[in-house]
Enzyme design. Structure first.
Site, mmCIF file in Angstrom:
data_model
loop_
_atom_site.group_PDB
_atom_site.id
_atom_site.type_symbol
_atom_site.label_atom_id
_atom_site.label_comp_id
_atom_site.label_asym_id
_atom_site.label_seq_id
_atom_site.Cartn_x
_atom_site.Cartn_y
_atom_site.Cartn_z
ATOM 1 N N GLY A 1 -6.740 -6.831 1.320
ATOM 2 C CA GLY A 1 -5.439 -6.659 1.970
ATOM 3 C C GLY A 1 -4.730 -7.979 2.191
ATOM 4 O O GLY A 1 -3.554 -8.145 1.835
ATOM 5 N N GLY B 1 -12.544 -3.984 1.472
ATOM 6 C CA GLY B 1 -13.918 -3.541 1.679
ATOM 7 C C GLY B 1 -14.394 -2.585 0.586
ATOM 8 O O GLY B 1 -15.528 -2.688 0.108
ATOM 9 N N LYS C 1 -14.688 -14.488 6.978
ATOM 10 C CA LYS C 1 -16.099 -14.312 7.340
ATOM 11 C C LYS C 1 -17.054 -14.212 6.160
ATOM 12 O O LYS C 1 -16.836 -13.440 5.255
ATOM 13 C CB LYS C 1 -16.235 -13.056 8.213
ATOM 14 N N ARG D 1 0.821 -1.212 0.000
ATOM 15 C CA ARG D 1 0.000 0.000 0.000
ATOM 16 C C ARG D 1 0.860 1.269 0.000
ATOM 17 O O ARG D 1 0.439 2.296 -0.543
ATOM 18 C CB ARG D 1 -0.950 -0.013 1.202
HETATM 19 P P1 ADP Z 1 -8.967 -9.991 2.487
HETATM 20 O O1 ADP Z 1 -8.206 -9.116 3.462
HETATM 21 O O2 ADP Z 1 -8.125 -10.381 1.309
HETATM 22 O O3 ADP Z 1 -10.286 -9.394 2.109
HETATM 23 P P2 ADP Z 1 -10.107 -11.571 4.588
HETATM 24 O O4 ADP Z 1 -9.686 -10.517 5.575
HETATM 25 O O5 ADP Z 1 -11.522 -11.723 4.293
HETATM 26 O O6 ADP Z 1 -9.291 -11.365 3.226
HETATM 27 O O7 ADP Z 1 -9.607 -12.995 5.108
HETATM 28 C C1 ADP Z 1 -8.265 -13.297 5.315
HETATM 29 C C2 ADP Z 1 -8.076 -14.274 6.424
HETATM 30 O O8 ADP Z 1 -8.884 -15.418 6.265
HETATM 31 C C3 ADP Z 1 -6.651 -14.776 6.468
HETATM 32 O O9 ADP Z 1 -6.008 -14.237 7.590
HETATM 33 C C4 ADP Z 1 -6.794 -16.305 6.543
HETATM 34 O O10 ADP Z 1 -5.946 -16.901 7.487
HETATM 35 C C5 ADP Z 1 -8.234 -16.470 6.944
HETATM 36 N N1 ADP Z 1 -8.751 -17.792 6.573
HETATM 37 C C6 ADP Z 1 -8.769 -18.364 5.352
HETATM 38 N N2 ADP Z 1 -9.242 -19.628 5.422
HETATM 39 C C7 ADP Z 1 -9.530 -19.866 6.717
HETATM 40 C C8 ADP Z 1 -10.040 -21.000 7.429
HETATM 41 N N3 ADP Z 1 -10.333 -22.126 6.810
HETATM 42 N N4 ADP Z 1 -10.194 -20.868 8.761
HETATM 43 C C9 ADP Z 1 -9.890 -19.729 9.387
HETATM 44 N N5 ADP Z 1 -9.402 -18.620 8.782
HETATM 45 C C10 ADP Z 1 -9.221 -18.698 7.458
HETATM 46 MG MG MG Z 2 -8.485 -8.781 5.573
#
Ligand code: ADP
Ligand code: MG
Length: 389
Positions: free
Chosen positions: A347, A371, A194, A36
């Site tokens: 991120g 987001g 989530k 970033r």
């Molecule tokens: P982004 O920042 O790319 O939008 P998110 O914040 O939604 O992504 O999610 C990222 C997190 O999801 C990572 O830290 C990863 O460890 C977690 N994650 C992925 N798969 C699982 C899982 N099966 N159980 C728990 N956490 C998970």
């Molecule tokens: Mg994230």
């Protein structure tokens, strides 16, 4: 929507207030992914080349109006200075900061001020007015925050002549490509922790895409909705009805809706937990799913790799632990081979592909916003963009 770009304002010799997204991941005070900061450089360099003085405002994490030292932007000022090859002054004060009036100054974490994120417009305005005293022009380049109605993103733009910086302009260009007549087939891969973060985008994209692949922690809410046992995996039970509805709509619309058929499970959430591959319908009660299985990774990679337009948000598994990074890696590999446009958003997703050894240039575009990109794709109006029209 058309936003005002940098070339529509004369910044020569002016004082510019620049909103950047410098919300980088930190571990023990060390920046683990400076993507970033790098993405903010083109606008800063342009402004300096125009003889402008630049006051940067940005946030780090969620200090919720408190001065939390571990969320200070001081280490970011240091890294920014290294990357820029220019000295960057750091101002630990936000109100009444004494600025030298030249070069680059980074103000301390704007979210140390509760007014930044306040729902009360009057409170935000007090802070926005203070920020406005530092500049003649406002340039908005913190794409990762444009979905927020915050003082340094939204309110300040109303007080000063303004324009979007290069990063915001580039991000919006890419998102337009994804939303306005994307080349088909259009595939989306979604993961991350989530479902609640992604429901809106899944719902909106169902009408527009040919293929959706679901991985990450959120996949287990889908498996649970199908009546499968998910052991100790992450789940959002309150969303099961919504998820059932989504799957029904996907079927009606003829969307190729992919869920994994195999899962990498482990007894606990840790880097050295012993991984086992099981069927998605055979997750043991005392285990949790931490990655999609190898067969699913290949299936996802094949389906997504065939698409001409691809958007990917959210790691397929807990990529931070090498034993559970395979799904994310195989999918990333497939994105690098997409012949049309491939966009990685989020991120953690951006950090994941870099950590797994991919170069930014391997992908069509790596978005800095999680987001913000999702809300744009959901069809929502983003306050920080509206105000730049
Ligand atoms: P982004 O920042 O790319 O939008 P998110 O914040 O939604 O992504 O999610 C990222 C997190 O999801 C990572 O830290 C990863 O460890 C977690 N994650 C992925 N798969 C699982 C899982 N099966 N159980 C728990 N956490 C998970
Ligand atoms: Mg994230």
């Amino acid at each position: 929507m058309n936003i005002k770009t940098l070339d529509t304002v004369d910044v020569r010799g002016k004082r510019v207030l620049l909103r950047c997204d410098l919300n980088v991941p930190l571990k023990d005070g060390v920046i683990t992914d400076d993507g970033r900061i790098k993405a903010s450089l083109p606008t800063i360099k342009y402004l300096l080349a125009q003889g402008a003085s630049v006051v940067i405002t940005a946030h780090l994490g969620r200090p919720k109006g408190e001065r939390r030292p571990e969320l200070s932007l001081a280490p970011v000022a240091k890294r920014l200075s290294e990357l820029l090859g220019e000295s960057v002054e750091f101002s630990s004060e936000i109100f009444g900061s004494k600025l030298s009036g030249s070069g680059v100054t980074l103000l301390e974490n704007i979210r140390y001020e509760a007014a930044e994120t306040s729902k009360d417009e009057v409170e935000r305005l007090v802070l926005a007015k203070e920020l406005a005293t530092y500049a003649d022009i406002f340039v908005s380049d913190g794409f990762g925050a444009v979905h927020r109605k915050h003082a340094s993103v939204y309110d300040v733009a109303k007080l000063l002549p303004h324009a979007a910086g290069y990063l915001v302009a580039a991000e919006v260009d890419v998102l337009k490509k994804l939303t306005q007549s994307p080349e088909r087939p259009y595939g989306v891969a979604l993961g991350g922790s989530k479902v609640s973060d992604k429901i809106g985008v899944i719902s909106n994209l169902l009408e527009k895409v040919d293929t959706i692949a679901i991985g990450g922690g959120m996949l287990f809410t889908f498996l649970a909705a199908k009546g499968l046992q998910i052991g100790k995996s992450l789940v959002e039970n309150d969303l099961i009805p919504t998820v059932i509805e989504l799957m029904e709509r996907a079927e009606e619309l003829g969307v190729n809706f992919l869920l994994p058929t195999d899962i990498v499970v482990a007894p606990e959430f840790s880097a050295d937990a012993r991984p086992t591959i099981v069927g998605a319908d055979a997750i043991p009660e005392d285990q949790m799913g931490l990655d999609i299985g190898p067969a699913s990774a290949i299936a996802f990679a094949t389906a997504i790799g065939e698409c001409k337009t691809v958007f990917w948000n959210g790691p397929m598994g807990v990529f931070e632990f090498p034993n559970f990074a395979n799904g994310t890696k195989v999918l990333a590999e497939a994105l690098t081979k997409v012949s049309g446009i491939s966009v990685v958003g989020g991120g953690d997703s951006a950090a994941a592909v870099r950590k797994l050894g991919f170069a930014d240039t391997d992908f069509g575009y790596i978005s800095t916003g999680g987001g913000a990109s999702l809300e744009y794709l959901e069809g929502k109006e983003l306050p920080g963009l509206i105000v730049l029209q």
